[in-house]
Design a protein around this motif. Structure first.
Motif, PDB file in Angstrom:
ATOM      1  N   GLU A  72       0.690  -1.295   0.041  1.00 20.91           N
ATOM      2  CA  GLU A  72       0.035  -0.118   0.083  1.00 20.91           C
ATOM      3  C   GLU A  72       0.954   1.091   0.067  1.00 20.91           C
ATOM      4  OE1 GLU A  72      -2.985   2.160   3.025  1.00 20.91           O
ATOM      5  OE2 GLU A  72      -2.884   0.144   3.161  1.00 20.91           O
ATOM      6  N   TYR A  73       1.880   1.145   0.864  1.00 22.36           N
ATOM      7  CA  TYR A  73       2.774   2.400   0.727  1.00 22.36           C
ATOM      8  C   TYR A  73       3.312   2.572  -0.432  1.00 22.36           C
ATOM      9  CZ  TYR A  73       7.124  -0.144   1.538  1.00 22.36           C
ATOM     10  OH  TYR A  73       8.388  -1.061   1.650  1.00 22.36           O
TER      11      TYR A  73
ATOM     12  N   LEU B 187       1.144   6.780  -6.810  1.00 27.43           N
ATOM     13  CA  LEU B 187       0.056   7.694  -7.234  1.00 27.43           C
ATOM     14  C   LEU B 187       0.483   9.052  -6.689  1.00 27.43           C
ATOM     15  CD1 LEU B 187      -2.699   5.415  -5.693  1.00 27.43           C
ATOM     16  CD2 LEU B 187      -2.523   6.029  -8.274  1.00 27.43           C
ATOM     17  N   ARG B 188       0.974   9.405  -5.992  1.00 27.38           N
ATOM     18  CA  ARG B 188       1.459  10.629  -5.422  1.00 27.38           C
ATOM     19  C   ARG B 188       2.292  11.429  -6.444  1.00 27.38           C
ATOM     20  NH1 ARG B 188       3.408   9.338  -0.719  1.00 27.38           N
ATOM     21  NH2 ARG B 188       1.673   9.536   0.472  1.00 27.38           N
TER      22      ARG B 188
ATOM     23  N   GLY C  78       3.423   6.797   6.689  1.00 27.34           N
ATOM     24  CA  GLY C  78       4.844   6.485   6.600  1.00 27.34           C
ATOM     25  C   GLY C  78       4.943   4.895   6.860  1.00 27.34           C
ATOM     26  N   VAL C  79       6.209   4.579   6.683  1.00 27.41           N
ATOM     27  CA  VAL C  79       6.780   3.174   6.925  1.00 27.41           C
ATOM     28  C   VAL C  79       7.633   3.184   8.208  1.00 27.41           C
ATOM     29  CG1 VAL C  79       7.757   1.294   5.698  1.00 27.41           C
ATOM     30  CG2 VAL C  79       6.586   2.878   4.473  1.00 27.41           C
TER      31      VAL C  79
ATOM     32  N   VAL D  97      -2.591   1.746  12.512  1.00 29.80           N
ATOM     33  CA  VAL D  97      -1.453   0.924  12.343  1.00 29.80           C
ATOM     34  C   VAL D  97      -1.671   0.036  11.394  1.00 29.80           C
ATOM     35  CG1 VAL D  97       0.436  -0.283  13.560  1.00 29.80           C
ATOM     36  CG2 VAL D  97      -0.724   1.592  14.614  1.00 29.80           C
ATOM     37  N   LYS D  98      -1.033  -0.301  10.332  1.00 33.82           N
ATOM     38  CA  LYS D  98      -1.255  -1.397   9.373  1.00 33.82           C
ATOM     39  C   LYS D  98       0.047  -2.408   9.202  1.00 33.82           C
ATOM     40  CE  LYS D  98      -4.539   1.264   6.646  1.00 33.82           C
ATOM     41  NZ  LYS D  98      -5.089   1.694   5.272  1.00 33.82           N
ATOM     42  N   SER D  99      -0.357  -3.563   9.106  1.00 33.01           N
ATOM     43  CA  SER D  99       0.777  -4.423   8.528  1.00 33.01           C
ATOM     44  C   SER D  99       0.757  -4.385   6.787  1.00 33.01           C
ATOM     45  CB  SER D  99       0.437  -5.788   8.752  1.00 33.01           C
ATOM     46  OG  SER D  99      -0.888  -6.338   8.456  1.00 33.01           O
ATOM     47  N   GLN D 100       1.958  -4.693   6.524  1.00 33.16           N
ATOM     48  CA  GLN D 100       2.070  -4.591   4.925  1.00 33.16           C
ATOM     49  C   GLN D 100       2.250  -5.985   4.391  1.00 33.16           C
ATOM     50  OE1 GLN D 100       1.814  -1.199   2.824  1.00 33.16           O
ATOM     51  NE2 GLN D 100       0.345  -1.288   4.858  1.00 33.16           N
TER      52      GLN D 100
END
Length: 91
Positions: free
Chosen positions: A5-6, A12-13, A23-24, A45-48
């Motif tokens: 996702e990051y 896209l940005r 942020g990562v 807070v997300k796992s990637q």
């Protein structure tokens, strides 16, 4: 193509698409630092991983615990939840 996702947000940005800030982090301390930089009363807070359903998944060493997407309301909880995710296998 499998990207996190990051990474997708960065792409896209680069093309001028508006995406949420984030942020990562590779350590709980880095996660807390990112949260401080972002500011705000609530953080996610997300796992990637290369899979859908991160929020419904569970960590292998804690199958009764929380999933890989968590809404928290303090910097301390950002670090705590990041520590529960980092270096653990989400299934």
């Amino acid at each position: 193509m499998n990207i996190h996702e990051y990474q997708a947000k960065d792409l896209l940005r680069g093309y001028g698409v508006a995406v949420p800030r984030g942020g990562v982090a590779f350590t709980p301390e880095e996660a807390e630092s990112v949260a401080r930089e972002l500011g705000g009363p609530v953080w996610v807070v997300k796992s990637q991983i290369h899979a859908g359903g991160r929020g419904a998944g569970r960590f292998q060493d804690n199958p009764a615990g929380k999933g890989g997407v968590r809404v928290v309301k303090s910097i301390e909880d950002v670090g705590k939840n990041a520590a529960e995710m980092l270096n653990h296998v989400l299934v």
